[in-house]
Structure formats: C-alpha cells, structure tokens
Design a protein around this motif. Structure first.
Motif, PDB file in Angstrom:
ATOM      1  N   PRO A 218       1.510  14.485 -16.419  1.00  0.00           N
ATOM      2  CA  PRO A 218       0.522  13.713 -15.639  1.00  0.00           C
ATOM      3  C   PRO A 218       0.098  12.426 -16.329  1.00  0.00           C
ATOM      4  O   PRO A 218      -0.175  11.422 -15.662  1.00  0.00           O
ATOM      5  CB  PRO A 218      -0.657  14.687 -15.499  1.00  0.00           C
ATOM      6  CG  PRO A 218      -0.084  16.038 -15.763  1.00  0.00           C
ATOM      7  CD  PRO A 218       1.027  15.836 -16.739  1.00  0.00           C
ATOM      8  N   ALA A 219       0.031  12.431 -17.652  1.00  0.00           N
ATOM      9  CA  ALA A 219      -0.466  11.258 -18.370  1.00  0.00           C
ATOM     10  C   ALA A 219       0.489  10.081 -18.282  1.00  0.00           C
ATOM     11  O   ALA A 219       0.062   8.931 -18.413  1.00  0.00           O
ATOM     12  CB  ALA A 219      -0.718  11.622 -19.833  1.00  0.00           C
ATOM     13  N   ARG A 220       1.779  10.330 -18.079  1.00  0.00           N
ATOM     14  CA  ARG A 220       2.757   9.241 -18.056  1.00  0.00           C
ATOM     15  C   ARG A 220       3.255   8.938 -16.652  1.00  0.00           C
ATOM     16  O   ARG A 220       4.132   8.089 -16.468  1.00  0.00           O
ATOM     17  CB  ARG A 220       3.937   9.580 -18.975  1.00  0.00           C
ATOM     18  CG  ARG A 220       3.510   9.840 -20.416  1.00  0.00           C
ATOM     19  CD  ARG A 220       4.673  10.008 -21.355  1.00  0.00           C
ATOM     20  NE  ARG A 220       5.376   8.750 -21.581  1.00  0.00           N
ATOM     21  CZ  ARG A 220       6.337   8.600 -22.491  1.00  0.00           C
ATOM     22  NH1 ARG A 220       6.701   9.629 -23.241  1.00  0.00           N
ATOM     23  NH2 ARG A 220       6.932   7.433 -22.649  1.00  0.00           N
ATOM     24  N   SER A 221       2.705   9.618 -15.652  1.00  0.00           N
ATOM     25  CA  SER A 221       3.100   9.385 -14.266  1.00  0.00           C
ATOM     26  C   SER A 221       2.240   8.283 -13.651  1.00  0.00           C
ATOM     27  O   SER A 221       1.131   8.005 -14.104  1.00  0.00           O
ATOM     28  CB  SER A 221       2.957  10.671 -13.453  1.00  0.00           C
ATOM     29  OG  SER A 221       3.799  11.690 -13.957  1.00  0.00           O
ATOM     30  N   TRP A 222       2.786   7.656 -12.597  1.00  0.00           N
ATOM     31  CA  TRP A 222       2.051   6.652 -11.825  1.00  0.00           C
ATOM     32  C   TRP A 222       1.659   7.277 -10.484  1.00  0.00           C
ATOM     33  O   TRP A 222       2.427   8.053  -9.907  1.00  0.00           O
ATOM     34  CB  TRP A 222       2.899   5.416 -11.590  1.00  0.00           C
ATOM     35  CG  TRP A 222       3.197   4.624 -12.829  1.00  0.00           C
ATOM     36  CD1 TRP A 222       2.932   4.965 -14.126  1.00  0.00           C
ATOM     37  CD2 TRP A 222       3.844   3.348 -12.880  1.00  0.00           C
ATOM     38  NE1 TRP A 222       3.360   3.982 -14.975  1.00  0.00           N
ATOM     39  CE2 TRP A 222       3.928   2.982 -14.251  1.00  0.00           C
ATOM     40  CE3 TRP A 222       4.351   2.484 -11.921  1.00  0.00           C
ATOM     41  CZ2 TRP A 222       4.509   1.773 -14.655  1.00  0.00           C
ATOM     42  CZ3 TRP A 222       4.934   1.285 -12.323  1.00  0.00           C
ATOM     43  CH2 TRP A 222       4.998   0.938 -13.677  1.00  0.00           C
ATOM     44  N   TYR A 223       0.479   6.903  -9.992  1.00  0.00           N
ATOM     45  CA  TYR A 223      -0.081   7.556  -8.810  1.00  0.00           C
ATOM     46  C   TYR A 223      -0.428   6.561  -7.710  1.00  0.00           C
ATOM     47  O   TYR A 223      -0.775   5.408  -7.979  1.00  0.00           O
ATOM     48  CB  TYR A 223      -1.358   8.330  -9.191  1.00  0.00           C
ATOM     49  CG  TYR A 223      -1.136   9.445 -10.176  1.00  0.00           C
ATOM     50  CD1 TYR A 223      -0.881  10.736  -9.743  1.00  0.00           C
ATOM     51  CD2 TYR A 223      -1.166   9.198 -11.551  1.00  0.00           C
ATOM     52  CE1 TYR A 223      -0.665  11.768 -10.653  1.00  0.00           C
ATOM     53  CE2 TYR A 223      -0.945  10.217 -12.465  1.00  0.00           C
ATOM     54  CZ  TYR A 223      -0.701  11.501 -12.010  1.00  0.00           C
ATOM     55  OH  TYR A 223      -0.478  12.512 -12.921  1.00  0.00           O
ATOM     56  N   ALA A 224      -0.366   7.041  -6.482  1.00  0.00           N
ATOM     57  CA  ALA A 224      -0.904   6.321  -5.339  1.00  0.00           C
ATOM     58  C   ALA A 224      -2.408   6.589  -5.259  1.00  0.00           C
ATOM     59  O   ALA A 224      -2.914   7.543  -5.865  1.00  0.00           O
ATOM     60  CB  ALA A 224      -0.214   6.787  -4.058  1.00  0.00           C
ATOM     61  N   PRO A 225      -3.141   5.760  -4.526  1.00  0.00           N
ATOM     62  CA  PRO A 225      -4.590   5.990  -4.412  1.00  0.00           C
ATOM     63  C   PRO A 225      -4.964   7.366  -3.895  1.00  0.00           C
ATOM     64  O   PRO A 225      -6.029   7.892  -4.248  1.00  0.00           O
ATOM     65  CB  PRO A 225      -5.035   4.885  -3.439  1.00  0.00           C
ATOM     66  CG  PRO A 225      -4.060   3.785  -3.647  1.00  0.00           C
ATOM     67  CD  PRO A 225      -2.750   4.479  -3.891  1.00  0.00           C
TER      68      PRO A 225
ATOM     69  N   THR B  86       6.129   9.074  -0.701  1.00  0.00           N
ATOM     70  CA  THR B  86       5.116   8.019  -0.793  1.00  0.00           C
ATOM     71  C   THR B  86       5.830   6.695  -1.020  1.00  0.00           C
ATOM     72  O   THR B  86       6.444   6.479  -2.078  1.00  0.00           O
ATOM     73  CB  THR B  86       4.127   8.299  -1.933  1.00  0.00           C
ATOM     74  OG1 THR B  86       3.443   9.538  -1.664  1.00  0.00           O
ATOM     75  CG2 THR B  86       3.104   7.182  -2.058  1.00  0.00           C
ATOM     76  N   ILE B  87       5.768   5.829   0.000  1.00  0.00           N
ATOM     77  CA  ILE B  87       6.511   4.570   0.008  1.00  0.00           C
ATOM     78  C   ILE B  87       5.528   3.404   0.025  1.00  0.00           C
ATOM     79  O   ILE B  87       4.666   3.330   0.909  1.00  0.00           O
ATOM     80  CB  ILE B  87       7.432   4.492   1.237  1.00  0.00           C
ATOM     81  CG1 ILE B  87       8.433   5.653   1.232  1.00  0.00           C
ATOM     82  CG2 ILE B  87       8.163   3.160   1.286  1.00  0.00           C
ATOM     83  CD1 ILE B  87       9.358   5.676   2.436  1.00  0.00           C
ATOM     84  N   PRO B  88       5.612   2.471  -0.921  1.00  0.00           N
ATOM     85  CA  PRO B  88       4.745   1.283  -0.876  1.00  0.00           C
ATOM     86  C   PRO B  88       5.194   0.358   0.254  1.00  0.00           C
ATOM     87  O   PRO B  88       6.284  -0.218   0.213  1.00  0.00           O
ATOM     88  CB  PRO B  88       4.956   0.624  -2.240  1.00  0.00           C
ATOM     89  CG  PRO B  88       5.668   1.630  -3.081  1.00  0.00           C
ATOM     90  CD  PRO B  88       6.444   2.486  -2.131  1.00  0.00           C
ATOM     91  N   LEU B  89       4.360   0.227   1.268  1.00  0.00           N
ATOM     92  CA  LEU B  89       4.672  -0.596   2.436  1.00  0.00           C
ATOM     93  C   LEU B  89       3.680  -1.735   2.555  1.00  0.00           C
ATOM     94  O   LEU B  89       2.486  -1.566   2.290  1.00  0.00           O
ATOM     95  CB  LEU B  89       4.641   0.248   3.708  1.00  0.00           C
ATOM     96  CG  LEU B  89       5.849   1.140   4.004  1.00  0.00           C
ATOM     97  CD1 LEU B  89       5.548   2.067   5.171  1.00  0.00           C
ATOM     98  CD2 LEU B  89       7.073   0.289   4.318  1.00  0.00           C
TER      99      LEU B  89
ATOM    100  N   ASP C 103       0.833  -1.195   0.000  1.00  0.00           N
ATOM    101  CA  ASP C 103       0.000   0.000   0.000  1.00  0.00           C
ATOM    102  C   ASP C 103       0.874   1.254   0.000  1.00  0.00           C
ATOM    103  O   ASP C 103       1.672   1.462   0.923  1.00  0.00           O
ATOM    104  CB  ASP C 103      -0.903   0.024   1.238  1.00  0.00           C
ATOM    105  CG  ASP C 103      -1.890  -1.125   1.261  1.00  0.00           C
ATOM    106  OD1 ASP C 103      -2.376  -1.496   0.177  1.00  0.00           O
ATOM    107  OD2 ASP C 103      -2.145  -1.660   2.350  1.00  0.00           O
ATOM    108  N   PRO C 104       0.755   2.096  -1.021  1.00  0.00           N
ATOM    109  CA  PRO C 104       1.516   3.349  -1.007  1.00  0.00           C
ATOM    110  C   PRO C 104       1.140   4.190   0.207  1.00  0.00           C
ATOM    111  O   PRO C 104      -0.019   4.565   0.392  1.00  0.00           O
ATOM    112  CB  PRO C 104       1.100   4.021  -2.317  1.00  0.00           C
ATOM    113  CG  PRO C 104       0.648   2.898  -3.203  1.00  0.00           C
ATOM    114  CD  PRO C 104      -0.010   1.924  -2.262  1.00  0.00           C
TER     115      PRO C 104
END
Length: 668
Positions: free
Chosen positions: A559-566, A650-653, A421-422
């Motif tokens: 923005p179109a090529r970026s990845w996002y957290a929820p 923002t770290i996926p943990l 989970d980010p």
C-alpha cells in the motif's frame, strides 16, 4: 529496419511518405529472431516569447579519430574507448578547441556509435565511446547493469574531462542500456563533477517491472533474445576487432579477453535466463534487480545538479519507466519522495523534461523526428551556454506528449496527468452488440451492477500473437500492421472476456496509468490474467492502447508504494514480487487481483468506446515460469461481477479540452 507507425500516427505522415508493402505475418517473421536481436543495438503554434533563441552549433569541423584508447581503472580493469575530436575542415588535424565532451558507455561494441557521435563532433564536441567492463575490448567480466558500472562511469567522466582539446565539461549520451547508465553515472559522480547534462533516450526506471517481468510473469520475448545477443556479442566482438587490426599479438591478447568475457556469460547471461524462466532468484524482485534499479538513483542525479532531458515512447519497452523517471526527477527537485505520484499543483523545473512520442524502442526511425537536433539543443544549452530555447522558461511545462489517435502534441506538467479524473468502470453482464464473436460481450459501466454474476474463462499457454504487444516487446523492429492496429484476434474464444463502454458523448483523452481489480475464483493454485485497453470505433475496429498482467501468486500489494485514485481504488498498484511476498492462489475461493496497466495518452473520439479485454495469456511476450506453469495447468476461472465482488478498472479520463497547451518548442 524502419518502424511502421501505428495508423493514428501515420495519418499525417502518409501524405509525405510512399506506401509500403505489407510486412510478413509476425508469427512467421519471429523465426528470424537472431536478425531482430542484432537490430536491438491541434492549435497553431504560439510565437516564442522574448528574444529569438540562438541557433544550435553549426557544422564547422571534420572528424579526427583515435581508436582503442586505454583507460585503466583503480582496480586494474582496462577499458577501451574510441575518441573523436573536431578536426580542421578538410583535414584530419585536431582543431585546437577547447570543446565539451560527450561520453557514451556501451556493451554493444563502441564502434556502433561512431556515426551518431560524428554528428556532434562536426558541430564542436569531442566524443568518446567506451566498451563497458567485460565487453568489446575492455577487460573484466560483464553483468548487466552491475553497480560497478556506475563507479566505472564516474572514473570515465574524469578521464573524458581531461582528454586533449577538452574544455573540462562532459555530457552523457545514449539510449536504452546507454541511457540507463547515464542515470547511474550521473548519480555516482558527486556534486560539482564535470557532468553538466544527460540525455537518456528510452531508459528504464525499474528493470524488473518495466522489462524483465510484467506482474511477476517473465518477459519471454525480449529477454532471451537480448541475453543471447549480448552473450554472443561479448564473445565475438573482441575477435572481430583483433582480426580487423591484422596484429598477431592483438589476436593473442584478445583470446585472453574472450576467456574473461566467457566468464561473464557463464556467471551472468546464463543464470539470468535460466533463473528467470525456471523460477530462480532472477524471477523475483530480490537483491539482484533491486541493486540495478534506476529509480533509486534519481535523487542522486538531482543532488549532483545534473539536468536531464528524457525521451520515451508509448509503445517502447520502457513505456512505464520513462514517465516514472520524469516524475522521480521532478519530485526529487521539489524535495519529495522520488517514487511518489506528483501533485497537480507541484512546482516543476525545465531542468528535467520528458518527450513522450508514438514510438517503439528506436525513436530515430520516425522520419518526422530529428532526435539528434533536439539533443544538440540540449547539450548546446548546458555545455556551451547557448540560448537554444530549450530551457529557462519562467513557467515551464516540461512534460511533452503525443496524444495517440490525434494530431496533437501537447505540453503539460505533472504525472499522473493533472486534468484527467480517475474514473472507475465496473465489469458487468450484458451484450453490447459490439463484440459479437466474444464469449460474453459484457458491459463496462460507471454504475455498479445491481446483482452478482460470474463469467468463465480458461487458462491457455498460448494465444494469438496478432496484437501490438508482440511488436512492442520485440522493440518494434518486426511488425505486422494488421495486428499492431487491431486487437480483435484476441477478443473471441474461451480464453477471453470483453467489456465495452457506451459510446462517448464527447471527445475524451485517456491519460495516465490504469488500475484493474479483478475478483475471481480458480480451480488451481496459480492464475494468469492479462488486461488490454482498446479504442473501439463505430465500425467495430478495436485498436490496442496498453496492457497489464499479473500472476496470481504475485497479487500481494504494497500500500505504501501504490498510487491511488480519489475514491481509494488503485491507479497503480505496486506488487513487491519478492519470493517472500508471493503466495499460492487459494483454489476454489474468490481472491482479489490488482493489475497495473501501463500508462497511455490516447484520444477517444466522440462516438468511440473504451474496451477492456481480459485474457489468460500474452503470447509471445509473457511466459510463466516452470513452477507457475505447473500450477496453471487446466485452469478454469470465474471472473466475478457485482456488489459482492466488484471487478472494475480505474481509467484516468478527461475531456479533450483539458489538455490544450500545444507543444511548440521541442515536439516533431
């Protein structure tokens, strides 16, 4: 040189390997850069389901060689290759066959692959090693990763398929450069070609972002050495080959070759180096690098029906690229955009697999990893039709990863990693008592600080080289264990800010790409930020896990090529880094900087902490361009914290239990 594995990787190996004398400090060893450049060439396993797979091909042959075989291309360019054929045991007489063919295309001198290829020839493969155009004994002018090499590769595939004793089926072979051109060739051959499998080892996805720069800051450690090494090699390899042949005519022909290759050095190596370091076109993601982007070729690999097994390293030059290649291939197979993040419920196939281990740029240096045996299983399955157990699972988990800091090799499916989970952690004021020597010893907390605050940090042209970054960006061929296993030398002084979490209440895993957002005010029109994530043990040791960087002038995000957290924060911001998209930092005004921190997969034990270290340099890896440097001089930054300027990471943990499927089939 053999690779010194990180401490958390060496724990199990230490029981079987003799101790080693500590290496010389990196700061002094870097004086040997030319020598280094030359070297650049948990749970118990579950029982297998169903019938026992067939063994891989056994040793049954000797090796017969034909050297310097010419291949004339449609434009008149003549490439030279060495062809190795299985020979009747105890003789140099080629065996009748027919056999599948392995093809490698290299700019480093075709003879360098002879020993590696002999392993497969003895097991029933014809192998061909070819100098790419403008290198070795091949005519023409070389430019790194030039699009013409893909067309050359497609022609070489047809040539290889028609070699004597060939059965007409071809596999592509190689690592690094020769792994990248596997992707471009497999995309260029068209459907129904002789290419039936590829195995790219430590191959890039986006050369500009993976290797050439980080956040728009030039890679001044690897790129100059590599361009120097390839330039010298392209001039000397033909001469050495001719002198060894003892033919006067050969020497005369080779002098003509050297002149052609000199043109390549003058038109490619030198302009790339000078453009990169001075802020020319090569310092931006313009047409030059865009035409050399493996990411744009992945859909073609899938459309042509070519299966691929990838191998990457958490400390490799292409740490980022290996995972992006995996996601791109799986996305293309599923009919999705290659550059998109995979979804957690996405269907996957074991036609496209990735093994990601605790390696720098040469996984063969790991004594516990038999790369050749794994490659043989892949080729035997796709080229000989043997059931080696490496593909064909009804419900595959084709992403195989080593968890840093533990003994676990795990199987999973998607990237970003489903189950992690980010988690957004904010930078805040306070002293944790864990970084007494740091300027601020700040907090890293899931709660947004209640009030605004600023921390001052100054720009520096150099910083301590004592951290893993230095070893990583020289390919891991020179290391100082005291530095690769510790980041503390960079965690004090006016050029560094430190933010640390509370101790973990349970074991967790950091899994995936990391995004950092810094709000800062500077007195200059350029800024330079480097963010490193570390694992802090109760004894205060700080083990570096991964790093990202950004030049403030490259802060524009697509923005179109970026990845996002929820929650909408960036998990992987994408910076266009074209000349048109760059802009000066507004002096004396707060600006936002979004950094891409390269992915990792690391265990954080209970009682350990996660630390984020913000610095203004990464020496010797990164060096700003000449124009960037002039605008960085005397820089003083205020890093903002709090409600009005919420700097964060923002770290996926994930709980350690979120990844519980052991890797039993392909992992060391």
């Amino acid at each position: 040189m053999s690779i010194r594995l990180p401490a958390h990787t060496r724990r199990s190996a230490a029981r079987r390997r003799p101790g080693r004398r500590p290496r010389t400090r990196i700061a002094t060893v870097l004086a040997l850069v030319l020598a280094v450049a030359a070297a650049l060439l948990g749970a118990a396993p579950a029982p297998p389901a169903g019938p026992e797979p067939a063994p891989s091909s056994p040793v049954a042959y000797d090796v017969a060689a034909r050297l310097g075989v010419p291949v004339t291309l449609a434009d008149g360019t003549v490439l030279r290759g060495d062809v190795y054929t299985p020979a009747v045991a105890g003789t140099a007489t080629p065996a009748a066959g027919p056999f599948p063919v392995l093809l490698v295309q290299t700019p480093y001198g075709r003879a360098a692959k002879a020993d590696e290829l002999a392993y497969f020839v003895r097991r029933g493969y014809v192998a061909a090693s070819v100098d790419v155009r403008g290198t070795g004994s091949s005519t023409g002018s070389w430019s790194p990763f030039a699009p013409v090499e893909a067309r050359d590769g497609a022609a070489l595939v047809d040539w290889a398929a028609a070699l004597p004793h060939s059965d007409g089926e071809v596999g592509l072979y190689g690592d690094s450069y020769t792994g990248i051109n596997q992707i471009s060739t497999a995309a260029a051959v068209g459907p129904g070609s002789p290419v039936k499998a590829i195995f790219p080892v430590v191959a890039g996805n986006d050369l500009y972002r993976d290797l050439v720069t980080m956040g728009g800051l030039p890679n001044a450690e690897f790129m100059p050495l590599w361009l120097l090494y390839t330039g010298l090699g392209n001039l000397t390899n033909p001469i050495l080959s001719a002198l060894m042949s003892g033919s006067t005519q050969n020497v005369l022909d080779t002098l003509s070759l050297v002149l052609q290759h000199l043109g390549g050095v003058a038109s490619a190596n030198l302009p790339i180096l000078t453009g990169l370091l001075t802020g020319g076109e090569e310092a931006y993601d313009g047409d030059f690098w865009q035409r050399r982007r493996p990411a744009d070729q992945l859909a073609g690999v899938v459309a042509n029906g070519v299966p691929a097994f990838l191998v990457g390293g958490w400390y490799d030059l292409f740490q980022r690229g290996a995972l992006m290649n995996y996601a791109g291939l799986q996305n293309a197979w599923a009919g999705r955009p290659a550059g998109a993040p995979m979804t957690s419920d996405q269907q996957v196939t074991d036609r496209y697999q990735l093994l990601m281990g605790p390696w720098y740029h040469d996984p063969r240096q790991d004594p516990e990893f038999d790369l050749a045996a794994l490659q043989l299983r892949w080729y035997d399955h796709w080229l000989k039709g043997l059931d080696t157990g490496i593909a064909g699972a009804p419900d595959p988990n084709p992403l195989h990863v080593k968890e840093l800091g533990s003994d676990r090799w795990l199987d999973t499916r998607s990237y970003p990693f489903a189950g992690a989970d980010p988690t957004r952690l904010y930078l805040g004021k306070g002293r944790t008592g864990t970084a007494a020597a740091s300027a601020n010893d700040g907090l890293l907390t899931p709660a947004l600080p209640a009030s605004d605050n600023s921390e001052f940090i100054t720009w520096t042209s150099t910083i301590s080289s004592c951290t893993r970054s230095t070893a990583q960006w020289i390919g891991g061929f020179v290391q100082d264990p005291a530095c690769t296993e510790s980041n503390t030398a960079r965690e004090s002084g006016p050029n560094s800010l430190v933010y640390t979490t509370a101790p973990m209440d349970e074991a967790r895993t950091i899994a995936g790409p990391i995004g950092a957002t810094l709000y800062a005010q500077a007195n200059t029109n350029e800024t330079q930020f480097v963010v490193t994530v570390t694992d802090v043990a109760p004894d205060g040791s700080s083990v570096p896990l991964t790093t990202g960087a950004l030049a403030g002038s490259h802060r524009t995000v697509d923005p179109a090529r970026s990845w996002y957290a929820p929650d909408g924060s960036y998990l992987m911001p994408y910076h266009p880094s074209t000349r048109e998209s760059t802009a000066a930092t507004p002096a004396f005004r707060v600006a936002r900087y979004d950094l891409e921190i390269f992915p990792t997969f690391a265990a954080i034990a209970a009682g350990h902490r996660v630390r984020v270290v913000v610095t203004t340099a990464d020496t010797p890896h990164l060096a700003p361009t000449l124009s960037q440097s002039l605008n960085l001089l005397a820089g003083i930054y205020q890093v903002k914290e709090g409600p009005s300027a919420p700097s964060s990471v923002t770290i996926p943990l994930a709980p350690a239990s979120a990844f519980a499927t052991p890797c039993t089939e392909v992992c060391p």
